[in-house]
Design a protein around this motif. Structure first.
Motif, PDB file in Angstrom:
ATOM      1  N   ILE A 233       0.865  -1.179   0.000  1.00  0.00           N
ATOM      2  CA  ILE A 233       0.000   0.000   0.000  1.00  0.00           C
ATOM      3  C   ILE A 233       0.909   1.240   0.000  1.00  0.00           C
ATOM      4  O   ILE A 233       2.030   1.195   0.528  1.00  0.00           O
ATOM      5  N   PRO A 234       0.461   2.356  -0.560  1.00  0.00           N
ATOM      6  CA  PRO A 234       1.317   3.543  -0.666  1.00  0.00           C
ATOM      7  C   PRO A 234       1.804   4.055   0.683  1.00  0.00           C
ATOM      8  O   PRO A 234       2.961   4.484   0.809  1.00  0.00           O
ATOM      9  N   GLU A 235       0.953   4.011   1.712  1.00  0.00           N
ATOM     10  CA  GLU A 235       1.334   4.540   3.021  1.00  0.00           C
ATOM     11  C   GLU A 235       2.493   3.746   3.630  1.00  0.00           C
ATOM     12  O   GLU A 235       3.383   4.320   4.272  1.00  0.00           O
ATOM     13  N   ALA A 236       2.490   2.432   3.441  1.00  0.00           N
ATOM     14  CA  ALA A 236       3.564   1.596   3.991  1.00  0.00           C
ATOM     15  C   ALA A 236       4.880   1.845   3.275  1.00  0.00           C
ATOM     16  O   ALA A 236       5.949   1.906   3.903  1.00  0.00           O
ATOM     17  N   VAL A 237       4.814   1.995   1.962  1.00  0.00           N
ATOM     18  CA  VAL A 237       6.032   2.256   1.189  1.00  0.00           C
ATOM     19  C   VAL A 237       6.644   3.593   1.588  1.00  0.00           C
ATOM     20  O   VAL A 237       7.864   3.709   1.783  1.00  0.00           O
ATOM     21  N   ALA A 238       5.790   4.619   1.762  1.00  0.00           N
ATOM     22  CA  ALA A 238       6.288   5.935   2.140  1.00  0.00           C
ATOM     23  C   ALA A 238       6.915   5.909   3.527  1.00  0.00           C
ATOM     24  O   ALA A 238       7.971   6.505   3.763  1.00  0.00           O
ATOM     25  N   LEU A 239       6.290   5.202   4.478  1.00  0.00           N
ATOM     26  CA  LEU A 239       6.834   5.121   5.826  1.00  0.00           C
ATOM     27  C   LEU A 239       8.145   4.343   5.847  1.00  0.00           C
ATOM     28  O   LEU A 239       9.096   4.721   6.539  1.00  0.00           O
ATOM     29  N   GLN A 240       8.213   3.297   5.065  1.00  0.00           N
ATOM     30  CA  GLN A 240       9.432   2.494   4.992  1.00  0.00           C
ATOM     31  C   GLN A 240      10.594   3.324   4.446  1.00  0.00           C
ATOM     32  O   GLN A 240      11.715   3.264   4.962  1.00  0.00           O
ATOM     33  N   ASP A 241      10.331   4.105   3.420  1.00  0.00           N
ATOM     34  CA  ASP A 241      11.376   4.947   2.841  1.00  0.00           C
ATOM     35  C   ASP A 241      11.825   6.033   3.807  1.00  0.00           C
ATOM     36  O   ASP A 241      13.025   6.334   3.914  1.00  0.00           O
ATOM     37  N   SER A 242      10.887   6.629   4.534  1.00  0.00           N
ATOM     38  CA  SER A 242      11.235   7.730   5.436  1.00  0.00           C
ATOM     39  C   SER A 242      12.028   7.260   6.647  1.00  0.00           C
ATOM     40  O   SER A 242      12.794   8.035   7.228  1.00  0.00           O
ATOM     41  N   CYS A 243      11.863   5.980   7.029  1.00  0.00           N
ATOM     42  CA  CYS A 243      12.540   5.469   8.222  1.00  0.00           C
ATOM     43  C   CYS A 243      13.819   4.704   7.894  1.00  0.00           C
ATOM     44  O   CYS A 243      14.527   4.266   8.812  1.00  0.00           O
ATOM     45  N   ALA A 244      14.098   4.508   6.620  1.00  0.00           N
ATOM     46  CA  ALA A 244      15.294   3.757   6.230  1.00  0.00           C
ATOM     47  C   ALA A 244      16.547   4.458   6.754  1.00  0.00           C
ATOM     48  O   ALA A 244      16.751   5.654   6.518  1.00  0.00           O
ATOM     49  N   GLY A 245      17.379   3.724   7.506  1.00  0.00           N
ATOM     50  CA  GLY A 245      18.608   4.278   8.052  1.00  0.00           C
ATOM     51  C   GLY A 245      18.425   5.044   9.344  1.00  0.00           C
ATOM     52  O   GLY A 245      19.409   5.419   9.984  1.00  0.00           O
ATOM     53  N   ARG A 246      17.171   5.301   9.761  1.00  0.00           N
ATOM     54  CA  ARG A 246      16.931   6.059  10.988  1.00  0.00           C
ATOM     55  C   ARG A 246      16.423   5.187  12.126  1.00  0.00           C
ATOM     56  O   ARG A 246      16.478   5.594  13.286  1.00  0.00           O
ATOM     57  N   ILE A 247      15.904   4.021  11.813  1.00  0.00           N
ATOM     58  CA  ILE A 247      15.335   3.150  12.833  1.00  0.00           C
ATOM     59  C   ILE A 247      16.268   1.969  13.064  1.00  0.00           C
ATOM     60  O   ILE A 247      16.692   1.302  12.116  1.00  0.00           O
ATOM     61  N   SER A 248      16.593   1.726  14.307  1.00  0.00           N
ATOM     62  CA  SER A 248      17.507   0.633  14.638  1.00  0.00           C
ATOM     63  C   SER A 248      16.810  -0.718  14.499  1.00  0.00           C
ATOM     64  O   SER A 248      15.582  -0.801  14.401  1.00  0.00           O
ATOM     65  N   THR A 249      17.586  -1.766  14.512  1.00  0.00           N
ATOM     66  CA  THR A 249      17.056  -3.124  14.385  1.00  0.00           C
ATOM     67  C   THR A 249      16.142  -3.443  15.567  1.00  0.00           C
ATOM     68  O   THR A 249      16.455  -3.084  16.706  1.00  0.00           O
ATOM     69  N   PRO A 250      15.010  -4.102  15.331  1.00  0.00           N
ATOM     70  CA  PRO A 250      14.093  -4.449  16.432  1.00  0.00           C
ATOM     71  C   PRO A 250      14.781  -5.267  17.513  1.00  0.00           C
ATOM     72  O   PRO A 250      15.696  -6.053  17.241  1.00  0.00           O
ATOM     73  N   THR A 251      14.337  -5.087  18.744  1.00  0.00           N
ATOM     74  CA  THR A 251      14.907  -5.784  19.889  1.00  0.00           C
ATOM     75  C   THR A 251      13.823  -6.506  20.668  1.00  0.00           C
ATOM     76  O   THR A 251      12.632  -6.170  20.576  1.00  0.00           O
ATOM     77  N   TRP A 252      14.246  -7.507  21.441  1.00  0.00           N
ATOM     78  CA  TRP A 252      13.328  -8.214  22.336  1.00  0.00           C
ATOM     79  C   TRP A 252      13.158  -7.408  23.621  1.00  0.00           C
ATOM     80  O   TRP A 252      14.123  -6.905  24.178  1.00  0.00           O
ATOM     81  N   HIS A 253      11.924  -7.307  24.074  1.00  0.00           N
ATOM     82  CA  HIS A 253      11.628  -6.613  25.322  1.00  0.00           C
ATOM     83  C   HIS A 253      11.239  -7.643  26.378  1.00  0.00           C
ATOM     84  O   HIS A 253      10.682  -8.694  26.057  1.00  0.00           O
ATOM     85  N   GLY A 254      11.513  -7.316  27.642  1.00  0.00           N
ATOM     86  CA  GLY A 254      11.087  -8.182  28.726  1.00  0.00           C
ATOM     87  C   GLY A 254      11.970  -9.404  28.877  1.00  0.00           C
ATOM     88  O   GLY A 254      13.035  -9.513  28.269  1.00  0.00           O
ATOM     89  N   PRO A 255      11.513 -10.364  29.678  1.00  0.00           N
ATOM     90  CA  PRO A 255      12.332 -11.549  29.966  1.00  0.00           C
ATOM     91  C   PRO A 255      12.432 -12.471  28.768  1.00  0.00           C
ATOM     92  O   PRO A 255      11.605 -12.448  27.858  1.00  0.00           O
TER      93      PRO A 255
END
Length: 556
Positions: A233-255
């Motif tokens: 969808i266009p909104e997902a593509v735009a968000l993905q492009d805007s966050c490229a290089g700015r968002i760190s790799t996902p991490t596990w939270h909690g135990p």
């Protein structure tokens, strides 16, 4: 084939033909064992992007389930048009479609590339904040995946449930999505973590409700919730492009996942822990014998109907101690702080080991046998005296699932919260040896007699008769009198007593009672000990009861 658009569908459209993509299948099941499918919910999506809810009743499932494939496009004729749900509508259309025995379904093989694939109506995080605690319609949103938790057991108003939290961001703000039970288990977190190694992963979540937890936006997955990773969808593509290089790799939270599996342990081993940070979020299975109640603490408190935190009267309503909780209704709730020990002391133990457990709400009611309102009405709960229903628990043995309480982090000793009752402990008592003194032999004989009680006897307590109903001080450990007579009403045991407004004033330990001119019972509860609270990280999508009045025969 001639067809109409979904935007034109009304209650007069019983003979129309529509051309739609069927998507977002969701099986609604009952609570039987094993669960049975009551109906199939789905979303209809037409070529204009308009959405409408559809339902296939249980009796027609065998006919239509083989004909329909999620994501395919069909002509649908001769369907029933009804008003949409009053609450938790998955889409905003004012009507919904129901299949009947006369409904005809024809699959369309040749599909235009312009036909929409996803049924959604995105809301920004600011718009989601404006919908907090509104339940008329569910919301859809997107966000970049920043992390998640492992599945854990979470205590809720309706009992323990499986929970997984998903963390998202729109590049400016963050939100957490709570997935429950089957949704929590079906979220393939490991796979999505691997996807994120190649680039930002954008999730489209549909059919979520909006809430707030600890001042942050908290989204709850409804029963019809779905999610899509990197949707086209266009909104997902735009968000993905805007966050490229700015968002760190996902991490596990909690135990870690290994910490979430309960470990078998003894009370003596629990008593050796001295730092709650070392064991926080761990869960344990333990067999215990109830020794006594913690002195100078009340066995109930006035709880907010929404978050179950402590509340106090304020004019003709109630005010929750949670700063941003908007709820203005409250009712009494069990909080049993109990001292327990091992049913059989470990070999070589010189001194008896004990720990403090807290039974909340419905879990406490399960062992006491009556709702808290009924017990307050019959026993009064005044001063330092305890109801015979509670003192009769002394010596009882149970197998419990427990975890360190959140309040332990601010106390000098560790308190454990009871997450669930596994069963009535069955612990063999060894024969006394010749070297044992007569007193110890007598104590073991008494314990063996107490252990003969079964769960059925515990349930039978609610139908026993107490002709005198004496109040027993917390230091008395002798056998209590039989419990007061009860009557089953709507499958819940209630005590035959006068209405609450005619009962004597109730003064829980270290509390003050204030009788205000309202129909609700008003109390301020200021305990000397810090309150143990349940580790809630999110509420379900079920609406909280508003303006709940004091009522007999009501359980958590």
């Amino acid at each position: 084939m001639n067809h109409r658009f979904l935007r034109d569908v009304t209650s007069e459209s019983q003979k129309w033909t529509i051309r739609v993509r069927v998507t977002r299948f969701s099986e609604y099941k009952n609570k039987e064992e094993p669960p049975q499918i009551v109906r199939l919910d789905l979303i209809l999506l037409d070529e204009e992007g308009t959405t409408m809810e559809g339902q296939i009743p249980q009796r027609w499932l065998p006919k239509f389930m083989p004909q329909l494939k999620e994501g395919s496009i069909y002509y649908i004729q001769d369907f029933q048009v009804c008003n949409a749900r009053f609450q938790y509508r998955p889409v905003e259309h004012p009507y919904m479609m129901k299949f009947t025995s006369y409904t005809r379904v024809t699959e369309i093989k040749a599909v235009l590339d312009t036909f929409p694939k996803y049924a959604y109506n995105l809301a920004t995080y600011e718009e989601l904040k404006s919908r907090i605690d509104t339940h008329d319609c569910c919301s859809d949103t997107i966000g970049v995946f920043t992390g998640c938790t492992h599945v854990k057991i979470q205590n809720t108003k309706t009992g323990p449930k499986k929970l997984r939290n998903i963390y998202l961001t729109d590049g400016r703000e963050s939100a957490v999505v709570a997935l429950w039970n089957e949704h929590a288990e079906s979220f393939d977190a490991e796979h999505y973590m691997q996807m994120a190694m190649q680039g930002p992963v954008v999730f489209l979540f549909v059919a979520v409700t909006c809430g707030e937890f600890q001042g942050k936006l908290s989204l709850q997955g409804s029963t019809s919730c779905k999610w899509y990773a990197n949707p086209e969808i266009p909104e997902a593509v735009a968000l993905q492009d805007s966050c490229a290089g700015r968002i760190s790799t996902p991490t596990w939270h909690g135990p870690a996942a290994a910490q979430l599996s309960p470990q078998r342990i003894t009370v003596a081993e629990l008593a050796k822990f001295d730092n709650p940070h070392d064991i926080y979020a761990n869960r344990y299975i333990v067999k215990i014998k109830i020794k006594s109640l913690v002195v100078n603490q009340s066995w109930w408190y006035l709880a907010c109907d929404k978050c179950k935190r402590r509340a106090q009267p304020q004019e003709d309503q109630y005010k929750c101690f949670t700063p941003r909780c908007p709820c203005t209704s409250a009712a009494p709730r069990y909080r049993l702080p109990i001292i327990v020990t091992d049913p059989i002391p470990p070999q070589g133990q010189q001194k008896e080991s004990t720990v403090e457990l807290v039974f909340f709400g419905s879990i406490a009611q399960e062992i006491v046998g009556v709702p808290v309102d009924s017990l307050i009405a019959t026993e009064g709960g005044t001063g330092a005296f305890l109801p015979t229903r509670i003192t009769s628990l002394y010596g009882r043995q149970f197998e419990l699932c427990i975890s360190p309480s959140q309040g332990s982090l601010q106390r000098t000793s560790i308190t454990y919260q009871v997450d669930s009752i596994v069963g009535t402990a069955s612990v063999p008592v060894p024969l006394p040896t010749a070297a044992e003194p007569p007193l110890l032999q007598q104590e073991q004989t008494t314990t063996q007699q107490q252990n003969t009680g079964t769960s059925s006897e515990l349930a039978a307590t609610s139908t026993a008769k107490d002709t005198s109903s004496p109040r027993i001080h917390s230091s008395i450990t002798s056998s209590p009198n039989p419990a007061p007579k009860t009557t089953a009403v709507s499958e819940v045991a209630t005590v035959e007593t006068p209405q609450m407004q005619h009962t004597p004033p109730i003064t829980p330990p270290v509390t003050e009672t204030s009788h205000l001119p309202t129909k609700k019972l008003k109390r301020t509860l200021e305990e000397t000990h810090s309150e143990e609270t349940e580790n809630n990280s999110g509420e379900e999508d079920a609406p909280a009861t508003s303006r709940t009045r004091r009522r007999l025969n009501v359980s958590d």
